[in-house]
Design an enzyme around this catalytic site. Structure first.
Site, PDB file in Angstrom:
ATOM      1  N   HIS A  65       0.493  -1.170  -0.184  1.00  0.00           N
ATOM      2  CA  HIS A  65      -0.131   0.086   0.065  1.00  0.00           C
ATOM      3  C   HIS A  65       0.902   1.333   0.078  1.00  0.00           C
ATOM      4  O   HIS A  65       0.266   2.467   0.072  1.00  0.00           O
ATOM      5  CB  HIS A  65      -0.891   0.021   1.088  1.00  0.00           C
ATOM      6  CG  HIS A  65      -0.285   0.430   2.714  1.00  0.00           C
ATOM      7  ND1 HIS A  65       0.432  -0.576   3.115  1.00  0.00           N
ATOM      8  CD2 HIS A  65      -0.213   1.385   3.251  1.00  0.00           C
ATOM      9  CE1 HIS A  65       0.946  -0.296   4.280  1.00  0.00           C
ATOM     10  NE2 HIS A  65       0.571   1.150   4.510  1.00  0.00           N
TER      11      HIS A  65
HETATM   12  C1  UD1 Z   1      -2.112   5.412   6.222  1.00  0.00           C
HETATM   13  C2  UD1 Z   1      -0.555   5.561   7.156  1.00  0.00           C
HETATM   14  C3  UD1 Z   1       0.064   4.691   6.755  1.00  0.00           C
HETATM   15  C4  UD1 Z   1      -0.255   3.125   7.309  1.00  0.00           C
HETATM   16  C5  UD1 Z   1      -1.384   2.974   6.746  1.00  0.00           C
HETATM   17  C6  UD1 Z   1      -2.067   1.644   6.989  1.00  0.00           C
HETATM   18  C7  UD1 Z   1      -0.064   7.990   7.131  1.00  0.00           C
HETATM   19  C8  UD1 Z   1       0.592   9.237   6.437  1.00  0.00           C
HETATM   20  N1  UD1 Z   1      -0.274   7.057   6.354  1.00  0.00           N
HETATM   21  O1  UD1 Z   1      -1.765   5.264   4.881  1.00  0.00           O
HETATM   22  O2  UD1 Z   1       1.396   5.066   7.658  1.00  0.00           O
HETATM   23  O3  UD1 Z   1       0.868   2.199   7.106  1.00  0.00           O
HETATM   24  O4  UD1 Z   1      -2.427   4.043   6.944  1.00  0.00           O
HETATM   25  O5  UD1 Z   1      -3.156   1.416   6.409  1.00  0.00           O
HETATM   26  O6  UD1 Z   1      -0.859   8.404   7.802  1.00  0.00           O
HETATM   27  N2  UD1 Z   1      -9.428   4.472   2.536  1.00  0.00           N
HETATM   28  C9  UD1 Z   1     -10.514   4.009   2.401  1.00  0.00           C
HETATM   29  N3  UD1 Z   1     -11.135   3.373   3.627  1.00  0.00           N
HETATM   30  C10 UD1 Z   1     -10.454   3.736   4.897  1.00  0.00           C
HETATM   31  C11 UD1 Z   1      -9.321   4.658   4.939  1.00  0.00           C
HETATM   32  C12 UD1 Z   1      -8.791   4.980   3.681  1.00  0.00           C
HETATM   33  O7  UD1 Z   1     -11.076   3.864   1.439  1.00  0.00           O
HETATM   34  O8  UD1 Z   1     -10.898   3.276   5.764  1.00  0.00           O
HETATM   35  C13 UD1 Z   1      -8.662   4.964   0.988  1.00  0.00           C
HETATM   36  C14 UD1 Z   1      -9.070   6.693   0.801  1.00  0.00           C
HETATM   37  O9  UD1 Z   1      -9.101   6.369  -0.624  1.00  0.00           O
HETATM   38  C15 UD1 Z   1      -7.883   7.312   1.110  1.00  0.00           C
HETATM   39  C16 UD1 Z   1      -6.511   5.944   0.992  1.00  0.00           C
HETATM   40  O10 UD1 Z   1      -7.207   5.023   1.332  1.00  0.00           O
HETATM   41  O11 UD1 Z   1      -7.431   8.267   0.576  1.00  0.00           O
HETATM   42  C17 UD1 Z   1      -5.594   6.403   1.691  1.00  0.00           C
HETATM   43  O12 UD1 Z   1      -5.871   6.689   3.069  1.00  0.00           O
HETATM   44  P1  UD1 Z   1      -4.926   7.195   4.199  1.00  0.00           P
HETATM   45  O13 UD1 Z   1      -5.397   7.415   5.492  1.00  0.00           O
HETATM   46  O14 UD1 Z   1      -4.673   8.545   3.536  1.00  0.00           O
HETATM   47  O15 UD1 Z   1      -3.383   6.763   4.138  1.00  0.00           O
HETATM   48  P2  UD1 Z   1      -2.921   5.288   3.973  1.00  0.00           P
HETATM   49  O16 UD1 Z   1      -2.461   4.800   2.688  1.00  0.00           O
HETATM   50  O17 UD1 Z   1      -4.203   4.105   4.465  1.00  0.00           O
END
Ligand code: UD1
Length: 381
Positions: free
Chosen positions: A215
């Protein structure tokens, strides 16, 4: 910040936002609950992760109490997400006036909550402090460096962290080597996970499959990189099933950038904590770009190939089962084949875990907080 009165419970505002936070906050919440009347924890979910599979299922599996407050910040750019948490948590801190704020890990919620607290003169305890990948392109590295530089208690998981923090000028009396709260959780739930029928449900045989998680922006945000990785892993999948619980960020990247292409892997929805632990336990190998999984495979004694150029958790390489193979698909394929084709060595020797990865890290942390906030050592009563 005024310290608690003699008979007042210590109010700790504990912050969790994203999936890797939940297994770290769980043993700390349980430890507070074991000291009734002495602590009054306030659990705040920032809402950074919000899907059932990314959040609620972890609260359920790990018996984490319902959050007292959910800030509901959701997804957004780094600036938006961090700013939302910062603004909302500041209001909450003014209202609740905790004696300390407890943050874990390195996600955007971690730095945002820390910044809000220190500006209000509320001391911050950072759990999983001092890890450094030396790669400032990783958003987590920025979050770690900034959080550590303003925290009051820096709780570390491995020896490298002490060296890193001293080099950055952190006063040594703030640094406490306590072990690994994520491994507290793993040891607590290992036997429960062992009894699950996860492998049967997925049609897998023990030791006859690989687990993949992917991811990181560096792997999934580049179309070219993602496609080449999937080609290599698709070849492996022909004779060793590669199970891939797909993170929403990766699913989005596949849909957006690889339009219509489905990787030739055993694609499944993200798993809950216990099912994923069950899956890791009997894997022939785990392929990952996660931080936490490098530690969990070390604690389980399962071979792990990390698909990144660096690790902030070097003890998993020097004392554990982890190997950093980089992001070049050719090198990744070579490392996978070497692991797959190595001769069987008989039953695995007893797993040797890094120092203090013994299931008691949360207890040590809460002892130190109680001693420092109360001015009295709870281990010496
Ligand atoms: C975040 C953390 C990362 C961790 C990861 C674990 C930061 C900078 N990054 O990254 O360190 O390893 O979590 O998962 O804080 N989304 C969903 N549903 C959810 C959450 C996210 O669909 O419940 C999608 C959304 O499109 C979102 C994308 O995932 O924009 C990324 O989510 P985000 O929380 O920005 O960062 P992660 O890549 O999950």
């Amino acid at each position: 910040m005024t310290p608690p009165h003699a008979n007042e419970a210590i109010r700790i505002l504990a912050v969790a936002g994203a999936r890797p936070n939940f297994m770290k906050i769980a043993p700390l919440m349980h430890e507070f609950a074991r000291r009734p009347g002495r602590f009054e924890p306030i659990l705040v979910h920032t809402g950074q992760h919000y899907d059932k599979a990314m959040s609620e299922s972890f609260f359920h599996d790990l018996g984490i109490p319902e959050p007292d407050v959910n800030l509901g910040v959701g997804s957004g750019s780094h600036g938006q997400q961090t700013a939302q948490v910062l603004m909302k948590i500041e209001e909450l801190l003014i209202e609740r006036r905790p004696h300390a704020v407890l943050v874990v890990g390195d996600v955007n919620s971690t730095i945002a909550a820390t910044l809000a607290a220190v500006k209000l003169d509320i001391p911050v305890a950072h759990v999983e402090s001092g890890l450094r990948s030396w790669d400032r392109k990783m958003p987590e590295e920025i979050n770690r460096v900034l959080t550590d530089s303003v925290s009051d208690w820096l709780f570390t998981t491995e020896p490298s962290a002490l060296q890193n923090l001293l080099r950055e000028g952190v006063p040594p009396e703030r640094i406490h080597f306590v072990g690994n709260v994520m491994i507290d959780t793993l040891l607590t739930h290992r036997e429960r996970a062992r009894k699950l029928d996860t492998l049967e449900r997925l049609g897998l045989e023990p030791q006859a499959y690989a687990v993949l998680t992917l991811h990181r922006p560096s792997n999934v945000d580049s179309t070219e990189q993602l496609k080449r990785l999937f080609e290599v892993l698709g070849r492996l999948n022909k004779d060793l099933p590669v199970v891939f619980p797909i993170h929403p960020r990766t699913a989005n990247a596949v849909a957006k950038n690889l339009g219509g292409y489905t990787p030739d892997l055993q694609l499944i929805e993200p798993l809950g904590y216990l099912d994923f632990l069950r899956l890791m336990m009997d894997a022939q190998m785990v392929l990952t770009d996660s931080g936490g999984i490098q530690e969990e495979t070390t604690a389980l004694g399962v071979p792990c190939l990390t698909l990144r150029d660096s690790t902030e958790r070097p003890v998993t390489v020097t004392e554990g089962t982890n190997r950093i193979v980089g992001t070049d698909p050719v090198a990744i394929e070579a490392a996978i084949l070497e692991l797959r084709d190595r001769p069987a060595t008989g039953p695995a020797p007893e797993v040797r875990r890094p120092a203090l990865w013994d299931g008691h890290a949360a207890e040590r942390i809460v002892d130190i907080l109680e001693r420092d906030l109360r001015g009295k050592d709870p281990t010496k009563t």
